[in-house]
Scaffold this active site. Structure first.
Site, PDB file in Angstrom:
ATOM      1  N   ARG A  20       0.862  -1.190   0.000  1.00 13.40           N
ATOM      2  CA  ARG A  20       0.000   0.000   0.000  1.00 13.40           C
ATOM      3  C   ARG A  20       0.903   1.248   0.000  1.00 13.40           C
ATOM      4  O   ARG A  20       2.030   1.187   0.480  1.00 13.40           O
ATOM      5  CB  ARG A  20      -0.853   0.068   1.281  1.00 13.40           C
ATOM      6  CG  ARG A  20      -1.786  -1.098   1.498  1.00 13.40           C
ATOM      7  CD  ARG A  20      -3.169  -0.803   0.912  1.00 13.40           C
ATOM      8  NE  ARG A  20      -4.161  -1.787   1.322  1.00 13.40           N
ATOM      9  CZ  ARG A  20      -4.259  -3.013   0.812  1.00 13.40           C
ATOM     10  NH1 ARG A  20      -3.416  -3.403  -0.123  1.00 13.40           N
ATOM     11  NH2 ARG A  20      -5.189  -3.845   1.243  1.00 13.40           N
ATOM     12  N   TYR A  25       6.038   5.073   0.978  1.00 13.71           N
ATOM     13  CA  TYR A  25       6.882   4.099   1.687  1.00 13.71           C
ATOM     14  C   TYR A  25       7.672   3.158   0.778  1.00 13.71           C
ATOM     15  O   TYR A  25       8.412   2.313   1.269  1.00 13.71           O
ATOM     16  CB  TYR A  25       6.012   3.289   2.663  1.00 13.71           C
ATOM     17  CG  TYR A  25       5.370   4.170   3.714  1.00 13.71           C
ATOM     18  CD1 TYR A  25       6.150   4.902   4.606  1.00 13.71           C
ATOM     19  CD2 TYR A  25       3.988   4.296   3.808  1.00 13.71           C
ATOM     20  CE1 TYR A  25       5.574   5.727   5.548  1.00 13.71           C
ATOM     21  CE2 TYR A  25       3.400   5.122   4.753  1.00 13.71           C
ATOM     22  CZ  TYR A  25       4.203   5.833   5.617  1.00 13.71           C
ATOM     23  OH  TYR A  25       3.640   6.651   6.550  1.00 13.71           O
ATOM     24  N   ASN A  76      11.880   1.115  14.076  1.00 16.93           N
ATOM     25  CA  ASN A  76      10.962   2.016  13.386  1.00 16.93           C
ATOM     26  C   ASN A  76       9.633   1.818  14.104  1.00 16.93           C
ATOM     27  O   ASN A  76       8.912   0.837  13.833  1.00 16.93           O
ATOM     28  CB  ASN A  76      10.830   1.688  11.899  1.00 16.93           C
ATOM     29  CG  ASN A  76       9.887   2.662  11.199  1.00 16.93           C
ATOM     30  OD1 ASN A  76       9.224   3.472  11.844  1.00 16.93           O
ATOM     31  ND2 ASN A  76       9.830   2.581   9.881  1.00 16.93           N
ATOM     32  N   HIS A 102      13.336   5.850  10.157  1.00 16.79           N
ATOM     33  CA  HIS A 102      12.072   6.068   9.454  1.00 16.79           C
ATOM     34  C   HIS A 102      12.320   6.001   7.955  1.00 16.79           C
ATOM     35  O   HIS A 102      13.324   6.527   7.461  1.00 16.79           O
ATOM     36  CB  HIS A 102      11.477   7.433   9.809  1.00 16.79           C
ATOM     37  CG  HIS A 102      11.121   7.520  11.251  1.00 16.79           C
ATOM     38  ND1 HIS A 102      10.013   6.887  11.766  1.00 16.79           N
ATOM     39  CD2 HIS A 102      11.750   8.102  12.290  1.00 16.79           C
ATOM     40  CE1 HIS A 102       9.974   7.097  13.076  1.00 16.79           C
ATOM     41  NE2 HIS A 102      11.026   7.831  13.416  1.00 16.79           N
ATOM     42  N   ARG A 109       6.862  16.052   6.609  1.00 16.03           N
ATOM     43  CA  ARG A 109       5.467  15.614   6.578  1.00 16.03           C
ATOM     44  C   ARG A 109       4.639  16.439   7.568  1.00 16.03           C
ATOM     45  O   ARG A 109       5.043  17.515   7.982  1.00 16.03           O
ATOM     46  CB  ARG A 109       5.420  14.106   6.857  1.00 16.03           C
ATOM     47  CG  ARG A 109       6.233  13.310   5.814  1.00 16.03           C
ATOM     48  CD  ARG A 109       6.085  11.828   5.993  1.00 16.03           C
ATOM     49  NE  ARG A 109       4.706  11.408   5.762  1.00 16.03           N
ATOM     50  CZ  ARG A 109       4.243  10.195   6.080  1.00 16.03           C
ATOM     51  NH1 ARG A 109       5.063   9.288   6.607  1.00 16.03           N
ATOM     52  NH2 ARG A 109       2.976   9.892   5.864  1.00 16.03           N
TER      53      ARG A 109
HETATM   54  O1  CA2 Z   1       8.437   6.884   7.741  1.00 19.28           O
HETATM   55  C1  CA2 Z   1       8.322   5.991   8.569  1.00 19.28           C
HETATM   56  O2  CA2 Z   1       9.032   4.997   8.609  1.00 19.28           O
HETATM   57  C2  CA2 Z   1       7.178   6.077   9.590  1.00 19.28           C
HETATM   58  O3  CA2 Z   1       7.642   5.542  10.818  1.00 19.28           O
HETATM   59  C3  CA2 Z   1       6.055   5.238   9.043  1.00 19.28           C
HETATM   60  C4  CA2 Z   1       4.793   5.299   9.888  1.00 19.28           C
HETATM   61  C5  CA2 Z   1       4.397   6.750  10.168  1.00 19.28           C
HETATM   62  O4  CA2 Z   1       3.286   6.787  11.045  1.00 19.28           O
HETATM   63  C6  CA2 Z   1       5.538   7.547  10.757  1.00 19.28           C
HETATM   64  O5  CA2 Z   1       5.117   8.889  10.938  1.00 19.28           O
HETATM   65  C7  CA2 Z   1       6.738   7.515   9.854  1.00 19.28           C
HETATM   66  C8  CA2 Z   1       3.631   4.610   9.184  1.00 19.28           C
HETATM   67  C9  CA2 Z   1       3.916   3.200   8.808  1.00 19.28           C
HETATM   68  C10 CA2 Z   1       2.814   2.761   7.929  1.00 19.28           C
HETATM   69  O6  CA2 Z   1       3.363   1.865   6.990  1.00 19.28           O
HETATM   70  C11 CA2 Z   1       2.638   1.615   5.891  1.00 19.28           C
HETATM   71  C12 CA2 Z   1       3.285   0.940   4.890  1.00 19.28           C
HETATM   72  C13 CA2 Z   1       2.612   0.675   3.724  1.00 19.28           C
HETATM   73  C14 CA2 Z   1       1.297   1.041   3.565  1.00 19.28           C
HETATM   74  C15 CA2 Z   1       0.644   1.702   4.586  1.00 19.28           C
HETATM   75  C16 CA2 Z   1       1.317   1.984   5.758  1.00 19.28           C
END
Ligand code: CA2
Length: 147
Positions: A20, A25, A76, A102, A109
């Site tokens: 996703r 990401y 992370n 991260h 962001r």
């Molecule tokens: O940038 C990063 O690694 C984060 O830790 C990712 C988190 C976010 O809440 C942080 O602010 C920054 C979110 C992870 C969600 O991962 C997903 C991966 C694929 C699809 C949807 C969500």
């Protein structure tokens, strides 16, 4: 080289990596991230134990269990980065060198992502380099542990 063991913790929703929101990401899956870390670890005589959980308490338990088993933590914490005093307290309580990573640059962001509860108890933070953040983080952690 002295053999080392580190625990790699992935927080909530990171199980969806590569499936996703590739625009934010990337398209690499969590299994591939773990494989890359394991391979990099092998080159540096470091064993990586990778854990992902969507549950704060499971991550807290994993940090507690790291004591005596691992010499460092690569984390992370996902969204818990910005909310979790419990994770921060767990890291403080085990007193293991911790590197925060991260995938995205959290400072580019939304404002709510600019604050990390983990950063003040980590030896450092790497943010914004996609999967490379993990590999750079592992390198930094190992460099710190080997002095
Ligand atoms: O940038 C990063 O690694 C984060 O830790 C990712 C988190 C976010 O809440 C942080 O602010 C920054 C979110 C992870 C969600 O991962 C997903 C991966 C694929 C699809 C949807 C969500």
């Amino acid at each position: 080289m002295r053999p080392l063991s580190v625990i790699v913790l992935h927080g909530p929703n990171l199980n969806l990596l590569g499936q996703r929101e590739p625009g934010i990401y990337g398209s690499v899956t969590l299994a591939e991230v773990n494989r890359l870390l394991t391979e990099e670890g092998q080159k540096q005589a470091v064993s990586c134990t990778c854990v992902q959980s969507n549950h704060e308490g499971v991550l807290v338990d994993s940090i507690h269990q790291a004591l005596g088993q691992h010499q460092g933590i690569l984390i992370n914490a996902g969204a818990y980065t910005h909310t979790s005093v419990a994770l921060r307290d767990a890291i403080t309580s085990v007193n293991l060198p911790t590197v925060e990573v991260h995938l995205s640059n959290i400072y580019r962001r939304e404002e709510f992502r600019h604050h990390s509860y983990i950063a003040p108890v980590a030896i450092g933070q790497i943010s914004g380099f996609g999967v490379q953040s993990y590999l750079l983080g592992l390198q930094a952690l190992v460099g710190h542990l080997r002095g």
